[in-house]
Write a protein that holds these residues in place. Structure first.
Motif, PDB file in Angstrom:
ATOM      1  N   GLU A 188       0.847  -1.190  -0.010  1.00  0.00           N
ATOM      2  CA  GLU A 188      -0.086  -0.009  -0.013  1.00  0.00           C
ATOM      3  C   GLU A 188       0.626   1.201   0.137  1.00  0.00           C
ATOM      4  O   GLU A 188       0.587   2.062  -0.646  1.00  0.00           O
ATOM      5  CB  GLU A 188      -0.898   0.082   1.309  1.00  0.00           C
ATOM      6  CG  GLU A 188      -2.088  -0.838   1.384  1.00  0.00           C
ATOM      7  CD  GLU A 188      -1.629  -2.081   2.323  1.00  0.00           C
ATOM      8  OE1 GLU A 188      -0.713  -2.666   2.115  1.00  0.00           O
ATOM      9  OE2 GLU A 188      -2.587  -2.062   2.991  1.00  0.00           O
ATOM     10  N   CYS A 209      -1.915   6.705  -5.296  1.00  0.00           N
ATOM     11  CA  CYS A 209      -3.334   6.105  -4.898  1.00  0.00           C
ATOM     12  C   CYS A 209      -3.752   6.902  -3.175  1.00  0.00           C
ATOM     13  O   CYS A 209      -2.950   7.097  -2.736  1.00  0.00           O
ATOM     14  CB  CYS A 209      -3.213   4.620  -4.906  1.00  0.00           C
ATOM     15  SG  CYS A 209      -3.215   3.742  -6.430  1.00  0.00           S
ATOM     16  N   SER A 210      -5.096   6.651  -3.249  1.00  0.00           N
ATOM     17  CA  SER A 210      -5.398   6.773  -1.890  1.00  0.00           C
ATOM     18  C   SER A 210      -5.651   5.581  -1.315  1.00  0.00           C
ATOM     19  O   SER A 210      -5.288   4.511  -1.948  1.00  0.00           O
ATOM     20  CB  SER A 210      -7.034   7.522  -1.996  1.00  0.00           C
ATOM     21  OG  SER A 210      -7.914   6.623  -2.461  1.00  0.00           O
ATOM     22  N   GLY A 219      -8.069   3.641  -2.928  1.00  0.00           N
ATOM     23  CA  GLY A 219      -7.547   3.175  -4.153  1.00  0.00           C
ATOM     24  C   GLY A 219      -6.584   1.889  -3.977  1.00  0.00           C
ATOM     25  O   GLY A 219      -6.667   0.833  -4.754  1.00  0.00           O
ATOM     26  N   ALA A 220      -5.602   2.109  -2.968  1.00  0.00           N
ATOM     27  CA  ALA A 220      -4.557   1.254  -2.660  1.00  0.00           C
ATOM     28  C   ALA A 220      -5.358  -0.285  -2.395  1.00  0.00           C
ATOM     29  O   ALA A 220      -4.921  -1.288  -2.754  1.00  0.00           O
ATOM     30  CB  ALA A 220      -3.582   1.500  -1.800  1.00  0.00           C
ATOM     31  N   VAL A 242      -8.169  -1.307  -3.267  1.00  0.00           N
ATOM     32  CA  VAL A 242      -9.042  -1.738  -4.387  1.00  0.00           C
ATOM     33  C   VAL A 242      -8.171  -2.423  -5.525  1.00  0.00           C
ATOM     34  O   VAL A 242      -8.289  -3.448  -5.825  1.00  0.00           O
ATOM     35  CB  VAL A 242     -10.027  -0.731  -4.763  1.00  0.00           C
ATOM     36  CG1 VAL A 242     -10.919  -1.600  -5.866  1.00  0.00           C
ATOM     37  CG2 VAL A 242     -11.133  -0.367  -3.667  1.00  0.00           C
ATOM     38  N   ARG A 243      -7.071  -1.596  -5.472  1.00  0.00           N
ATOM     39  CA  ARG A 243      -6.500  -1.890  -6.860  1.00  0.00           C
ATOM     40  C   ARG A 243      -5.206  -2.804  -6.481  1.00  0.00           C
ATOM     41  O   ARG A 243      -4.833  -3.724  -7.403  1.00  0.00           O
ATOM     42  CB  ARG A 243      -5.805  -0.603  -7.580  1.00  0.00           C
ATOM     43  CG  ARG A 243      -6.767  -0.265  -8.707  1.00  0.00           C
ATOM     44  CD  ARG A 243      -6.601   1.170  -9.301  1.00  0.00           C
ATOM     45  NE  ARG A 243      -7.510   2.114  -8.967  1.00  0.00           N
ATOM     46  CZ  ARG A 243      -7.205   3.219  -8.819  1.00  0.00           C
ATOM     47  NH1 ARG A 243      -5.870   3.808  -8.854  1.00  0.00           N
ATOM     48  NH2 ARG A 243      -8.166   4.021  -8.511  1.00  0.00           N
TER      49      ARG A 243
END
Lengths: 299, 277
Positions: free
Chosen positions: B169, B177-178, B181-182, B184-185
């Motif tokens: 992360e 990334c937020s 975002g980190a 989820v992705r």
């Protein structure tokens, strides 16, 4: 959230992350509060009333239900039946499971395949397990008593006989859940530290001595967790009895869950059933606290 | 030397052989029985070799509502898996990564809800569902099963999240990334085995559930676990063994497929992630 300092992760405002942590936790907490905790509390309230379906008024009866329970022979019968059932199943499952697990730690061809087949009963729907054993326990026309008759053993009437009915239900449970101990204990035995065992060998200990004095004590925490998990589940058994015996003959296989269901949804005395269920909650809370303590000690 | 060793091995090979037969035989017998005629069912000695007939299969599938109940079960199980995974992955991620106070207490509180007796929860749930018109609905069971699967999902997923290094992360966030975002992705794709483990295990649990389904459903939302008991004896007739064995065989199928395909994941669920294979 993009304005955090990406290059200095340690200076990252810890409070802020903590807040996100709580936000992520919140939905699950609320969900369980509504679906499990609220009913538990409401059930406690019901247990102090004489709530019955179809009766126009509900009165607060204080501890009345609990007093009645202590004079209820059906309740004590179901408590004894449950205790017998739990002891019979869990102890047999543990001993059998430990024996098989010890055999499976040896290396031989097809070990994985054999382990896979042995674990299969655990994956079968409990209701189906009930149907399977109901079929096998039919005294007049199925294979079980036929096989016994080959060995000149007169098979009992299994589910119809007062003394055998509970044992029959227990056999179904043992068939399904011995694999649980096989699973837990084989992986426990395999992952034991090798040094103390080798040291014992070097000192001339026999196979059984190494097992009793080294392996078993090392496995004790794992064993107690597995035993408690099974005790809790066995104590709550309901499906098997419903499918195999409906609690009969008479009340010979009326487990506590079954009795509560019958009081509540057959006799419609919901307040009384709620009080009974609270005695179950009490027992299970104690068991769970012991279980959680022993898991935490392992971590 | 070799034959001496072989002889030593024989007794315990026999014991293992017997145990394997004992584990498998009852399942095989159930399936065989479903292909027998009623006459063969009541014959002694039971015929080992017989001409399989599809009478009971055709009856159950064509002339009873079992197919609809089967669909109910699949919908209920899928729905509750989706809901419990959605809620559970957030909670598990929180417990795995964030610096929250009394983290372990939260984790064990979740675990403790798993130990509660269904018999103590079912009466108020029944009254609640009765009042809000959720008795005998699919969504009623979906919500309930999601709650009962949630502790498992949280514990299994937490283990998987903790196994992933935190640098993942951190580097994603350096790349812009937020946190969301980190997660989820980067994290979710890597934790796919965990989602699978938690998912298949909850699925099997939901298909297996019987007690709540019995109390809370009628002919509309009835799942298979309850539907099979319709073949048990009533006051006027005995057990319909032929049909009951067909129904029971059908119920076993999803579980067995899942067991064959995802054995490792299912086992990890069974032991609440305590054993990492």
């Amino acid at each position: 959230m993009g304005e955090e300092h990406p290059f200095l992760p340690h200076r990252e405002p810890i409070l802020k992350r903590r807040k996100i942590g709580y936000i992520l936790l919140l939905p699950s907490l609320l969900f369980l509060l509504v679906i499990i905790i609220y009913p538990l509390v409401y059930s406690l309230y019901l247990s102090f009333t004489d709530f019955t379906f179809g009766k126009p008024f509900t009165f607060f009866v204080g501890l009345g239900n609990y007093q009645d329970i202590f004079h209820d022979e059906y309740f004590f019968n179901s408590l004894t039946v449950t205790a017998k059932f739990t002891f019979l199943t869990v102890s047999t499952e543990f001993i059998l499971g430990l024996g098989v697990a010890l055999l499976l730690t040896r290396r031989f061809k097809g070990r994985t395949f054999i382990r896979t087949t042995m674990l299969a009963p655990m994956m079968i729907t409990p209701v189906v397990v009930g149907i399977i054993w109901r079929l096998l326990f039919q005294p007049d026309f199925t294979i079980l008593n036929y096989i016994l008759s080959i060995f000149k053993i007169p098979g009992p009437l299994w589910l119809q006989e007062h003394n055998w009915a509970l044992i029959s239900v227990a056999i179904a449970d043992i068939w399904q859940w011995t694999p649980f101990f096989i699973l837990i204990l084989t992986s426990g035995l395999v992952s034991l530290p090798q040094e103390p065992i080798e040291a014992a060998w070097v000192d001339g200990a026999s196979r059984s001595q190494t097992f009793w004095y080294i392996s078993l004590p090392l496995l004790k925490p794992l064993i107690s967790v597995a035993l408690l998990l099974r005790i809790i589940d066995s104590f709550r058994t309901y499906d098997l009895v419903y499918v195999m015996t409906y609690g009969g003959p008479g009340t010979a296989t009326e487990l506590l869950s079954y009795r509560i269901w019958k009081e509540g949804f057959v006799f419609q005395r919901l307040g009384y059933a709620a009080a009974m269920s609270y005695i179950m909650v009490f027992v299970l809370t104690i068991l769970s606290l012991i279980l959680i303590r022993s898991i935490r000690r392992r971590i | 030397m070799n034959s001496f060793k072989d002889r030593l091995r024989k007794p315990w090979i026999a014991v293992i052989g017997v145990m394997v037969i004992l584990s498998i035989f009852p399942i095989v017998w159930l399936v065989l029985t479903s292909f027998k005629t009623l006459n063969e069912l009541f014959t002694l000695p039971p015929p080992i070799i017989f001409k399989p007939v599809l009478t009971h299969w055709i009856h159950v599938i064509k002339y009873t509502e079992f197919g609809r109940y089967y669909a109910n079960s699949l919908i209920i199980a899928s729905g509750s898996v989706a809901l419990s995974l959605f809620l559970g992955m957030m909670a598990a991620y929180s417990l795995a990564r964030f610096d929250i106070r009394r983290k372990e207490d939260f984790a064990f509180w979740f675990l403790s809800t798993r130990m509660m007796p269904p018999a103590a929860v079912v009466i108020p749930i029944y009254l609640l569902y009765f009042r809000i018109g959720m008795l005998d609905t699919l969504k009623g069971l979906i919500i309930l099963y999601a709650a009962f699967n949630l502790p498992f999902v949280i514990w299994i997923l937490r283990g998987f999240f903790e196994d992933l290094p935190q640098e993942l992360e951190e580097s994603a966030m350096i790349d812009g990334c937020s946190i969301v975002g980190a997660f989820v992705r980067v994290i979710l794709p890597l934790a796919r085995p965990g989602l699978l483990a938690a998912g298949v295990f909850s699925f099997v649990l939901s298909i297996n559930e019987f007690f709540f389904a019995l109390v809370l459903t009628g002919s509309k939302a009835r799942p298979v676990s309850v539907a099979v008991t319709l073949f048990l004896p009533t006051g006027v007739r005995g057990t319909e063994y032929g049909n009951a064995t067909v129904a029971a065989t059908l119920i076993m199928i999803p579980g067995i497929i899942i067991y064959i395909l995802f054995q490792r994941f299912l086992i990890r669920g069974m032991t609440m992630g305590a054993i990492k294979t």
